[in-house]
Write an enzyme that holds these catalytic residues in place. Sequence first.
Site, mmCIF file in Angstrom:
data_model
loop_
_atom_site.group_PDB
_atom_site.id
_atom_site.type_symbol
_atom_site.label_atom_id
_atom_site.label_comp_id
_atom_site.label_asym_id
_atom_site.label_seq_id
_atom_site.Cartn_x
_atom_site.Cartn_y
_atom_site.Cartn_z
ATOM 1 N N ASP A 59 -50.441 14.075 -1.960
ATOM 2 C CA ASP A 59 -49.673 15.360 -2.055
ATOM 3 C C ASP A 59 -50.641 16.381 -1.375
ATOM 4 O OD1 ASP A 59 -48.654 17.870 -2.688
ATOM 5 O OD2 ASP A 59 -48.465 17.138 -5.093
ATOM 6 N N SER A 105 -39.746 25.152 12.819
ATOM 7 C CA SER A 105 -38.230 25.119 13.099
ATOM 8 C C SER A 105 -37.441 26.558 13.310
ATOM 9 C CB SER A 105 -37.772 25.107 11.339
ATOM 10 O OG SER A 105 -36.471 24.962 11.121
ATOM 11 N N TYR A 114 -37.750 28.180 2.956
ATOM 12 C CA TYR A 114 -37.909 27.279 4.028
ATOM 13 C C TYR A 114 -38.042 28.116 5.132
ATOM 14 C CZ TYR A 114 -37.601 23.479 7.523
ATOM 15 O OH TYR A 114 -37.554 22.513 8.498
ATOM 16 N N LYS A 127 -41.724 28.414 7.484
ATOM 17 C CA LYS A 127 -41.752 28.117 9.050
ATOM 18 C C LYS A 127 -42.025 29.253 9.815
ATOM 19 C CE LYS A 127 -40.926 23.948 8.363
ATOM 20 N NZ LYS A 127 -41.868 22.645 8.540
ATOM 21 N N SER A 153 -31.854 12.859 11.581
ATOM 22 C CA SER A 153 -32.272 11.633 10.941
ATOM 23 C C SER A 153 -31.827 11.366 9.741
ATOM 24 C CB SER A 153 -33.893 12.379 10.776
ATOM 25 O OG SER A 153 -33.906 13.285 9.756
#
Length: 259
Positions: free
Chosen positions: A67, A152, A166, A170, A201
């Site tokens: 982790d 991203s 998120y 990023k 993916s």
Amino acid sequence: MLESEKHSGRCVALVTGGARGIGLEIVRRFLADGYLVAFVATRAEHVKRALDLFGCPEDRLYADQIDITCHNEVDVFVNRIRARLGEIGILVNNAGISPQRAVQDASWLSQTSFDEWARVIDVNLNGAFNLIRLVAPAMIAQGYGRIINIGSLAGRAMPMIAGPHYAASKAGLVGLTRAAARDLAPHGVTVNCIAPGRILSGLTGPPEAAVNRSALTRIPVGRFGAAEEVAHVASFLASPMTGFITGATIDITGGEFAA
């Protein structure tokens, strides 16, 4: 003197989140490039599956379940890499999480708890900073290094799919890339960022999924990206011939960012 002339020997690359998706393809490409590779993932079964897939001897490929928010675990793993493979010359910060929205027609902000926010920032941004902090001193000492952060499109433009945590993490990686590039450039260490768009993916689901069909309408080239395409760019940025490229963010979006 060019970086390619200064750098010699078999370089050791560390890839976080290297057991699936983009990370798996980067590991595959780095092995093909002749690097010694170490990678981490959060699930033991993913680590085992990837190791079985590659079938490389332990003196070429080393992995463990880690982790990356547990800094003591990361520190121990980095020291194990040094003992088994050698000093790390390439770092790819690829590990990341992106929680899904529970109710699609409700706002992201109303569904994002502070605990979820903190977890995403901790994995996606703090984990990258900690690893850069750990490997940079040795890179400075040897006068050579390549650090690649996987960002991203969500951190470069208005996020159409990902949540605020998120996107913020990023975007933070882009800023971290520039700051680290400034500090490390005098020491022969480059720091760059790759910002993928919609890369198909196992993590993004099948092309026919509603979210993917919607995303496709925004991509000028008319198709989704492949993880192998991101790995090719990572291979380029990791090479000794890219010593004059640092602080850059390379978009792999099929034109979506430019559009």
